[in-house]
Scaffold this active site. Sequence first.
Site, PDB file in Angstrom:
ATOM      1  N   TRP A 183      25.991  29.146 -60.704  1.00 21.22           N
ATOM      2  CA  TRP A 183      26.810  27.944 -60.941  1.00 21.22           C
ATOM      3  C   TRP A 183      25.962  26.788 -61.426  1.00 21.22           C
ATOM      4  CZ3 TRP A 183      31.585  29.018 -61.385  1.00 21.22           C
ATOM      5  CH2 TRP A 183      32.224  29.884 -60.506  1.00 21.22           C
ATOM      6  N   GLU A 385      28.352  19.362 -55.998  1.00 25.46           N
ATOM      7  CA  GLU A 385      27.604  18.242 -55.387  1.00 25.46           C
ATOM      8  C   GLU A 385      28.039  18.003 -53.942  1.00 25.46           C
ATOM      9  OE1 GLU A 385      25.394  16.137 -57.061  1.00 25.46           O
ATOM     10  OE2 GLU A 385      25.801  16.467 -59.182  1.00 25.46           O
ATOM     11  N   GLY A 386      28.415  19.075 -53.249  1.00 24.00           N
ATOM     12  CA  GLY A 386      28.950  18.976 -51.888  1.00 24.00           C
ATOM     13  C   GLY A 386      30.454  18.962 -51.961  1.00 24.00           C
TER      14      GLY A 386
HETATM   15  P1  TGC Z   1      19.761  18.856 -42.489  1.00 26.86           P
HETATM   16  O1  TGC Z   1      19.033  19.562 -41.366  1.00 26.86           O
HETATM   17  O2  TGC Z   1      20.841  17.910 -42.172  1.00 26.86           O
HETATM   18  O3  TGC Z   1      18.698  18.092 -43.412  1.00 26.86           O
HETATM   19  C1  TGC Z   1      17.530  18.728 -43.885  1.00 26.86           C
HETATM   20  C2  TGC Z   1      16.572  17.625 -44.294  1.00 26.86           C
HETATM   21  O4  TGC Z   1      17.125  16.878 -45.366  1.00 26.86           O
HETATM   22  C3  TGC Z   1      17.297  15.490 -44.987  1.00 26.86           C
HETATM   23  N1  TGC Z   1      18.567  15.046 -45.565  1.00 26.86           N
HETATM   24  C4  TGC Z   1      18.614  14.234 -46.618  1.00 26.86           C
HETATM   25  N2  TGC Z   1      17.650  13.643 -47.326  1.00 26.86           N
HETATM   26  C5  TGC Z   1      18.026  12.877 -48.364  1.00 26.86           C
HETATM   27  N3  TGC Z   1      19.318  12.705 -48.707  1.00 26.86           N
HETATM   28  C6  TGC Z   1      20.319  13.295 -48.031  1.00 26.86           C
HETATM   29  N4  TGC Z   1      21.592  13.141 -48.421  1.00 26.86           N
HETATM   30  C7  TGC Z   1      19.989  14.107 -46.937  1.00 26.86           C
HETATM   31  N5  TGC Z   1      20.714  14.856 -46.040  1.00 26.86           N
HETATM   32  C8  TGC Z   1      19.818  15.409 -45.205  1.00 26.86           C
HETATM   33  C9  TGC Z   1      17.315  15.508 -43.466  1.00 26.86           C
HETATM   34  O5  TGC Z   1      16.928  14.267 -42.955  1.00 26.86           O
HETATM   35  C10 TGC Z   1      16.302  16.599 -43.191  1.00 26.86           C
HETATM   36  O6  TGC Z   1      15.015  16.045 -43.424  1.00 26.86           O
HETATM   37  P2  TGC Z   1      13.738  16.538 -42.564  1.00 26.86           P
HETATM   38  O7  TGC Z   1      12.631  15.656 -42.992  1.00 26.86           O
HETATM   39  O8  TGC Z   1      14.130  16.354 -41.114  1.00 26.86           O
HETATM   40  O9  TGC Z   1      13.518  17.956 -42.919  1.00 26.86           O
HETATM   41  O10 TGC Z   1      20.261  19.991 -43.484  1.00 26.86           O
HETATM   42  P3  TGC Z   1      21.365  21.112 -43.302  1.00 26.86           P
HETATM   43  O11 TGC Z   1      20.723  22.409 -43.674  1.00 26.86           O
HETATM   44  O12 TGC Z   1      22.007  21.024 -41.945  1.00 26.86           O
HETATM   45  O13 TGC Z   1      22.418  20.756 -44.458  1.00 26.86           O
HETATM   46  C11 TGC Z   1      23.080  19.545 -44.488  1.00 26.86           C
HETATM   47  C12 TGC Z   1      24.181  19.548 -45.579  1.00 26.86           C
HETATM   48  C13 TGC Z   1      25.222  20.585 -45.304  1.00 26.86           C
HETATM   49  C14 TGC Z   1      24.814  18.165 -45.549  1.00 26.86           C
HETATM   50  C15 TGC Z   1      23.544  19.765 -46.943  1.00 26.86           C
HETATM   51  O14 TGC Z   1      22.896  20.931 -47.046  1.00 26.86           O
HETATM   52  C16 TGC Z   1      24.519  19.609 -48.082  1.00 26.86           C
HETATM   53  O15 TGC Z   1      24.681  18.501 -48.588  1.00 26.86           O
HETATM   54  N6  TGC Z   1      25.194  20.711 -48.584  1.00 26.86           N
HETATM   55  C17 TGC Z   1      25.979  20.659 -49.793  1.00 26.86           C
HETATM   56  C18 TGC Z   1      25.193  21.349 -50.889  1.00 26.86           C
HETATM   57  C19 TGC Z   1      25.349  20.656 -52.207  1.00 26.86           C
HETATM   58  O16 TGC Z   1      25.751  19.510 -52.321  1.00 26.86           O
HETATM   59  N7  TGC Z   1      24.964  21.329 -53.259  1.00 26.86           N
HETATM   60  C20 TGC Z   1      24.982  20.750 -54.550  1.00 26.86           C
HETATM   61  C21 TGC Z   1      24.287  21.644 -55.547  1.00 26.86           C
HETATM   62  S1  TGC Z   1      23.879  20.816 -57.060  1.00 26.86           S
HETATM   63  C22 TGC Z   1      25.366  20.608 -57.807  1.00 26.86           C
HETATM   64  O17 TGC Z   1      26.409  20.895 -57.332  1.00 26.86           O
HETATM   65  C23 TGC Z   1      25.284  20.022 -59.148  1.00 26.86           C
HETATM   66  S2  TGC Z   1      26.786  19.906 -59.961  1.00 26.86           S
HETATM   67  C24 TGC Z   1      26.177  19.168 -61.293  1.00 26.86           C
HETATM   68  C25 TGC Z   1      27.146  18.592 -62.232  1.00 26.86           C
HETATM   69  O18 TGC Z   1      27.548  19.339 -63.137  1.00 26.86           O
HETATM   70  O19 TGC Z   1      27.414  17.354 -62.134  1.00 26.86           O
HETATM   71  P1  FAD Z   2      30.924  27.716 -50.141  1.00 27.87           P
HETATM   72  O1  FAD Z   2      29.738  27.008 -49.580  1.00 27.87           O
HETATM   73  O2  FAD Z   2      30.993  29.197 -49.997  1.00 27.87           O
HETATM   74  O3  FAD Z   2      32.221  27.061 -49.514  1.00 27.87           O
HETATM   75  C1  FAD Z   2      33.499  27.702 -49.529  1.00 27.87           C
HETATM   76  C2  FAD Z   2      34.466  26.841 -48.706  1.00 27.87           C
HETATM   77  O4  FAD Z   2      34.017  26.786 -47.345  1.00 27.87           O
HETATM   78  C3  FAD Z   2      34.520  25.395 -49.193  1.00 27.87           C
HETATM   79  O5  FAD Z   2      35.832  24.912 -49.105  1.00 27.87           O
HETATM   80  C4  FAD Z   2      33.630  24.646 -48.199  1.00 27.87           C
HETATM   81  O6  FAD Z   2      33.997  23.281 -48.037  1.00 27.87           O
HETATM   82  C5  FAD Z   2      33.895  25.446 -46.922  1.00 27.87           C
HETATM   83  N1  FAD Z   2      32.778  25.331 -45.979  1.00 27.87           N
HETATM   84  C6  FAD Z   2      31.490  25.719 -46.151  1.00 27.87           C
HETATM   85  N2  FAD Z   2      30.754  25.422 -45.064  1.00 27.87           N
HETATM   86  C7  FAD Z   2      31.599  24.820 -44.190  1.00 27.87           C
HETATM   87  C8  FAD Z   2      31.440  24.261 -42.889  1.00 27.87           C
HETATM   88  N3  FAD Z   2      30.252  24.224 -42.273  1.00 27.87           N
HETATM   89  N4  FAD Z   2      32.530  23.718 -42.292  1.00 27.87           N
HETATM   90  C9  FAD Z   2      33.736  23.706 -42.902  1.00 27.87           C
HETATM   91  N5  FAD Z   2      33.953  24.220 -44.138  1.00 27.87           N
HETATM   92  C10 FAD Z   2      32.886  24.764 -44.757  1.00 27.87           C
HETATM   93  N6  FAD Z   2      24.870  23.980 -58.113  1.00 27.87           N
HETATM   94  C11 FAD Z   2      23.600  23.701 -58.522  1.00 27.87           C
HETATM   95  O7  FAD Z   2      22.653  23.920 -57.785  1.00 27.87           O
HETATM   96  N7  FAD Z   2      23.373  23.167 -59.751  1.00 27.87           N
HETATM   97  C12 FAD Z   2      24.364  22.902 -60.627  1.00 27.87           C
HETATM   98  O8  FAD Z   2      24.120  22.399 -61.722  1.00 27.87           O
HETATM   99  C13 FAD Z   2      25.706  23.214 -60.251  1.00 27.87           C
HETATM  100  N8  FAD Z   2      26.740  23.045 -61.129  1.00 27.87           N
HETATM  101  C14 FAD Z   2      27.990  23.495 -60.801  1.00 27.87           C
HETATM  102  C15 FAD Z   2      28.995  23.504 -61.774  1.00 27.87           C
HETATM  103  C16 FAD Z   2      30.257  24.009 -61.461  1.00 27.87           C
HETATM  104  C17 FAD Z   2      31.301  24.061 -62.527  1.00 27.87           C
HETATM  105  C18 FAD Z   2      30.534  24.463 -60.149  1.00 27.87           C
HETATM  106  C19 FAD Z   2      31.889  24.967 -59.797  1.00 27.87           C
HETATM  107  C20 FAD Z   2      29.534  24.459 -59.196  1.00 27.87           C
HETATM  108  C21 FAD Z   2      28.252  23.997 -59.504  1.00 27.87           C
HETATM  109  N9  FAD Z   2      27.204  24.062 -58.581  1.00 27.87           N
HETATM  110  C22 FAD Z   2      25.920  23.758 -58.949  1.00 27.87           C
HETATM  111  C23 FAD Z   2      27.419  24.692 -57.283  1.00 27.87           C
HETATM  112  C24 FAD Z   2      28.147  23.809 -56.267  1.00 27.87           C
HETATM  113  O9  FAD Z   2      27.306  22.823 -55.768  1.00 27.87           O
HETATM  114  C25 FAD Z   2      28.683  24.719 -55.161  1.00 27.87           C
HETATM  115  O10 FAD Z   2      29.768  25.439 -55.724  1.00 27.87           O
HETATM  116  C26 FAD Z   2      29.117  23.953 -53.930  1.00 27.87           C
HETATM  117  O11 FAD Z   2      28.010  23.347 -53.291  1.00 27.87           O
HETATM  118  C27 FAD Z   2      29.871  24.834 -52.927  1.00 27.87           C
HETATM  119  O12 FAD Z   2      29.202  26.030 -52.707  1.00 27.87           O
HETATM  120  P2  FAD Z   2      30.022  27.425 -52.814  1.00 27.87           P
HETATM  121  O13 FAD Z   2      30.718  27.428 -54.117  1.00 27.87           O
HETATM  122  O14 FAD Z   2      29.051  28.508 -52.534  1.00 27.87           O
HETATM  123  O15 FAD Z   2      31.107  27.340 -51.692  1.00 27.87           O
END
Ligand code: TGC
Ligand code: FAD
Length: 406
Positions: A183, A385-386
């Site tokens: 993704w 992005e979460g």
């Molecule tokens: P956790 O134990 O809470 O934290 C691990 C370490 O990270 C620090 N931390 C942060 N630091 C900076 N900014 C934040 N927002 C931070 N949140 C946590 C925290 O203090 C800790 O630091 P240290 O020094 O103690 O190690 O981590 P966790 O494993 O329990 O996970 C927390 C959770 C679920 C909130 C996090 O993993 C999360 O945000 N999950 C969502 C994943 C996500 O957003 N993926 C995005 C992928 S990229 C994408 O989607 C690009 S789309 C691009 C586009 O086309 O626009």
């Molecule tokens: P999952 O984590 O499998 O989640 C499935 C469902 O379960 C969701 O509804 C979620 O909210 C829920 N869920 C998960 N954990 C919990 C919990 N603890 N409690 C309650 N509910 C929960 N990623 C990158 O790294 N780089 C990119 O450039 C990037 N671009 C993207 C572009 C597109 C078009 C898309 C669709 C995704 C992209 N992503 C990228 C990935 C994106 O960040 C993930 O899809 C997103 O973080 C969710 O992960 P997942 O799809 O594996 O869903």
Amino acid sequence: MMENLNINELLDANRGKDRYIAPDFYGIDDLLSDEHKLIRQSVRDWVKKDLSPIIEHFAQKSEFPRHIVKQLGEIGAFGPQLPAKYGCGGMDYTTYGIIMQELERCDSGIRSTASVQGSLVMYPIYKFGSEEQKMKYLPKLASGDMLGCFGLTEPDHGSNPSGMTTHFEDKGDHYLLNGAKMWISNAPFADVAVVWAKDEAGKIKGLIVERGYEGFTTPETHGKWSLRASATGELVFNNVKVPKENLLPGVEGLKGPLTCLNSARYGISWGALGAAMDCYDTAVRYSKERIQFGKPIGGFQLQQKKLAEMLTEITKAQLLVWRLGQLMDAGKATPAQISMAKRNNVEIALNVAREGRQMLGGMGITGEFPMMRHMMNLESVVTYEGTHDIHLLILGMEITGENAFN
Ligand code: TGC
Ligand code: FAD
């Protein structure tokens, strides 16, 4: 490549059709500087001239308009908030937000291209990279001579990136990288990828991986009903030799990628609002022009209710991002504040797009109007992005101190 496509013909046929006027019910423009408004106007003009006329065509064809990468560089959309020393804009976070809003007003996929490049590729190199890495990559990324992508998500680790299995070993004169990311926006065309992987001790670190390294491939993800003008793909690493100087020296642990996400999520909170503003503007215009039962549909109470509620939500969201921009510029914004804005503004944008689409009746499902495209795009924005739920849990933890993730 797209068959028989002549971009100039497309531009000629569709220029002047975009009649967007941004809603500003509370005079929030008065809170912006002249420089903010000047930059906004120049991006808006570029969008109307060069992006709006082609976007529907590329989205319908599910093809990334590669030619705009260079143009996005020229209008300053890549890393406007990073220092001018590296060829970037040297502007504030409010400017960055404004630019993301203008781009997403046209299409979330194009904002994606810009926010990945600025916040997820350039920002980590700027924040965690060596001076040599900054000088090597940032000017080319800022100008659009290079396109980048960000690899965090894996097939089995989306919301919980800490579980990632992509890893690298120290082989003396290089690192050996194995694993896969999924993704990934921009992946199929990216020249360079910022990849988060675990070292032999299980610590997450950032590596810069260039296209052309042996064993590195970027297969495209097909069949999306959302973000069709943005290219999405995988990053596959099969014994990829990464030069040691490509490790980002300034960070280890999940806080590395999450710090970058703070900046990108902030941009999305402005951007998604742009999509909402475009849908609202279209719905208002249509409500005045479409006659049913002998009068404009805007004269019916039910349609007025929809418009009044849309404008109320848009206005609240505008105030939210304006204040968040100030906090970002002061270096005071917390991750939970950013989560609130991302979550709220994407949700209101989705609701505005859905309600707006209904107001256009059958026309709302066609490419003549942007509603359906915005609506489908936002289904990705609410997930990446979460996810919507993950941001709620981040807020829940901030409020209660209790972790409800696991
Ligand atoms: P956790 O134990 O809470 O934290 C691990 C370490 O990270 C620090 N931390 C942060 N630091 C900076 N900014 C934040 N927002 C931070 N949140 C946590 C925290 O203090 C800790 O630091 P240290 O020094 O103690 O190690 O981590 P966790 O494993 O329990 O996970 C927390 C959770 C679920 C909130 C996090 O993993 C999360 O945000 N999950 C969502 C994943 C996500 O957003 N993926 C995005 C992928 S990229 C994408 O989607 C690009 S789309 C691009 C586009 O086309 O626009
Ligand atoms: P999952 O984590 O499998 O989640 C499935 C469902 O379960 C969701 O509804 C979620 O909210 C829920 N869920 C998960 N954990 C919990 C919990 N603890 N409690 C309650 N509910 C929960 N990623 C990158 O790294 N780089 C990119 O450039 C990037 N671009 C993207 C572009 C597109 C078009 C898309 C669709 C995704 C992209 N992503 C990228 C990935 C994106 O960040 C993930 O899809 C997103 O973080 C969710 O992960 P997942 O799809 O594996 O869903």
